[in-house]
Design a protein around this motif. Structure first.
Motif, mmCIF file in Angstrom:
data_model
loop_
_atom_site.group_PDB
_atom_site.id
_atom_site.type_symbol
_atom_site.label_atom_id
_atom_site.label_comp_id
_atom_site.label_asym_id
_atom_site.label_seq_id
_atom_site.Cartn_x
_atom_site.Cartn_y
_atom_site.Cartn_z
ATOM 1 N N MET A 32 0.812 -1.218 0.000
ATOM 2 C CA MET A 32 0.000 0.000 0.000
ATOM 3 C C MET A 32 0.846 1.269 0.000
ATOM 4 O O MET A 32 0.486 2.258 -0.628
ATOM 5 N N PHE A 33 1.959 1.236 0.728
ATOM 6 C CA PHE A 33 2.701 2.480 0.923
ATOM 7 C C PHE A 33 3.938 2.608 0.038
ATOM 8 O O PHE A 33 4.457 3.690 -0.143
ATOM 9 N N PHE A 36 2.506 0.131 -4.505
ATOM 10 C CA PHE A 36 1.414 0.705 -5.302
ATOM 11 C C PHE A 36 1.664 2.170 -5.681
ATOM 12 O O PHE A 36 1.445 2.545 -6.833
ATOM 13 N N PRO A 37 2.110 3.012 -4.745
ATOM 14 C CA PRO A 37 2.403 4.398 -5.154
ATOM 15 C C PRO A 37 3.464 4.469 -6.250
ATOM 16 O O PRO A 37 3.434 5.362 -7.099
ATOM 17 N N GLU A 40 1.682 3.079 -9.604
ATOM 18 C CA GLU A 40 0.499 3.793 -10.077
ATOM 19 C C GLU A 40 0.747 4.698 -11.283
ATOM 20 O O GLU A 40 -0.035 4.674 -12.239
ATOM 21 N N LEU A 43 0.384 3.326 -14.777
ATOM 22 C CA LEU A 43 -0.915 2.864 -15.275
ATOM 23 C C LEU A 43 -1.680 3.996 -15.938
ATOM 24 O O LEU A 43 -1.430 5.170 -15.663
ATOM 25 N N PRO A 44 -2.625 3.661 -16.812
ATOM 26 C CA PRO A 44 -3.188 4.682 -17.701
ATOM 27 C C PRO A 44 -4.186 5.648 -17.097
ATOM 28 O O PRO A 44 -4.312 6.754 -17.597
ATOM 29 N N PHE A 45 -4.914 5.281 -16.014
ATOM 30 C CA PHE A 45 -6.079 6.102 -15.694
ATOM 31 C C PHE A 45 -5.783 7.341 -14.869
ATOM 32 O O PHE A 45 -6.681 7.945 -14.331
ATOM 33 N N ASN A 46 -4.503 7.725 -14.766
ATOM 34 C CA ASN A 46 -4.211 8.944 -14.020
ATOM 35 C C ASN A 46 -3.841 10.106 -14.913
ATOM 36 O O ASN A 46 -3.511 11.185 -14.438
ATOM 37 N N ASN A 47 -3.874 9.875 -16.224
ATOM 38 C CA ASN A 47 -3.528 10.957 -17.132
ATOM 39 C C ASN A 47 -4.778 11.746 -17.470
ATOM 40 O O ASN A 47 -5.604 11.304 -18.261
ATOM 41 N N VAL A 48 -4.908 12.896 -16.853
ATOM 42 C CA VAL A 48 -6.141 13.668 -17.025
ATOM 43 C C VAL A 48 -5.875 15.001 -17.704
ATOM 44 O O VAL A 48 -6.783 15.774 -17.926
ATOM 45 N N THR A 49 -4.619 15.255 -18.039
ATOM 46 C CA THR A 49 -4.287 16.564 -18.589
ATOM 47 C C THR A 49 -4.054 16.482 -20.090
ATOM 48 O O THR A 49 -3.858 15.417 -20.656
ATOM 49 N N THR A 50 -4.083 17.644 -20.704
ATOM 50 C CA THR A 50 -3.661 17.755 -22.092
ATOM 51 C C THR A 50 -2.372 18.564 -22.077
ATOM 52 O O THR A 50 -2.080 19.229 -21.091
ATOM 53 N N PRO A 51 -1.583 18.499 -23.141
ATOM 54 C CA PRO A 51 -0.356 19.303 -23.154
ATOM 55 C C PRO A 51 -0.679 20.790 -23.065
ATOM 56 O O PRO A 51 -1.707 21.222 -23.592
ATOM 57 N N GLN A 52 0.182 21.541 -22.397
ATOM 58 C CA GLN A 52 -0.061 22.984 -22.293
ATOM 59 C C GLN A 52 0.529 23.671 -23.508
ATOM 60 O O GLN A 52 1.627 23.385 -23.886
#
Lengths: 52, 296
Positions: A32-33, A36-37, A40, A43-52
């Motif tokens: 857990m500590f 996983f960190p 993480e 893995l794909p589901f943490n990319n929420v941004t678009t290029p600036q």
């Protein structure tokens, strides 16, 4: 594997059980500590941004 | 082992001889008890145990990703909100310069998601910042300014602030609170609502101020799905290289998150337009704008 560990734990049943639970808790905490960190961001589901 | 068993059995009888005279109806092929050490058996069992263990680890990872990161992020979000409240209590002047990565500077509310939906927006879109809450793209406009105030947020775990932004309908309010102001943004008409907007949904009371944008903003709609490489959605004029002079720029707000959920194949984008500004009255610190009560 688990049988081998159990047979190598010292002491009576209660002590063995306590030790076994402590080992499980240790492995869970490590995952857990630490693991996983670390895993993480790979893995794909943490990319929420678009290029600036 | 077998010999010990045999003696033990015989000793339990009244006449030990009888046991030997009457043959057992079912001859035992092998004595019960632990089987002899067979390396193949051991290997197969160990392999099975490893597979079960890996399965449990994967399950634990799901728990980590979907629940545990929420707990961690909730703590960080709370700290950021406390820090922001402290700062607002100390300074009355609204300014956005000198913000460090991860510093909270505004709060956002989406009344359609319920009265309890509120997040402190932090500066920057690094992984560490987004763990705290929705993150502001550093080069985009700030709340209330002309341009495109753009914010990214997680959709899975880490508090998942933007979990449901696909459910934001046109005209739904996104309220942004800063030190001195409440800014009310409303989602733009969706692509299939643009035709007949003025005579259709555009007439509804809460759509006041929301219109189909013209000029360079012609192609900007309330919700789009774009490839992850498309950085133009957070440009002053989304989807375009055109940068109108400051006086001709609209004041937009853009939300970005991953799409579909649990994937990073695409990005889900929501565009909203500034329709109203309420200046805070220092005498009434508990006042909130009426838009906050638009809970569905």
């Amino acid at each position: 594997m688990y049988g081998w560990i159990w047979n190598h734990l010292p002491g009576p049943f209660a002590v063995r059980l306590t030790l076994a639970l402590a080992m499980v808790a240790g492995v869970v905490a490590l995952l857990m500590f630490v693991v996983f960190p670390w895993a993480e961001p790979l893995l794909p589901f943490n990319n929420v941004t678009t290029p600036q | 082992m077998g010999t010990v068993e045999h003696i033990g059995r015989g000793a339990g009888r009244i006449s030990g001889d009888l046991g030997d005279l009457i043959p057992s109806p079912r001859p035992r092929a092998r004595a019960p008890g632990p089987p002899p050490k067979d390396p193949v058996r051991t290997a197969v069992r160990t392999f099975g145990e490893v597979l079960i263990t890996l399965g449990l680890v994967v399950l634990l990872f799901v728990v980590y990703e979907v629940y545990w990161t929420d707990v961690i992020s909730a703590g960080k979000q709370k700290d950021a909100t406390t820090a922001l409240d402290d700062r607002w209590n100390q300074e009355r002047e609204e300014h956005f310069d000198g913000l460090g990565e991860g510093d909270g500077f505004a709060k956002m509310y989406i009344p359609a998601f319920g009265a309890d939906y509120h997040f402190t927006i932090v500066e920057g879109t690094t992984g560490a910042s987004l763990e705290i809450g929705p993150g502001h793209y550093t080069h985009t406009a700030y709340p209330g300014q002309t341009g495109n105030f753009s914010v990214a947020g997680h959709r899975v775990g880490k508090g998942a602030p933007f979990n449901d932004i696909n459910l934001i309908n046109s005209c739904d309010a996104v309220v942004v609170e800063t030190a001195d102001n409440w800014f009310v943004y409303r989602a733009l008409p969706k692509g299939d609502e643009k035709a007949g907007w003025a005579d259709g949904k555009g007439k509804e009371a809460q759509c006041k101020g929301v219109s189909v944008l013209g000029g360079p903003y012609e192609n900007v709609v309330g919700q789009t799905i774009v490839p992850p490489t498309d950085g133009s959605v957070i440009a002053p004029v989304p989807g375009s290289d055109v940068v109108p002079s400051a006086g001709e720029q609209a004041a937009l707000m853009t939300l970005t998150t991953c799409h579909p959920r649990f994937s990073d194949k695409e990005r889900l984008i929501v565009h909203a337009v500034l329709v109203k500004q309420w200046q805070k009255d220092p005498g009434k610190p508990d006042w909130t704008p009426p838009e906050l009560k638009e809970t569905a």
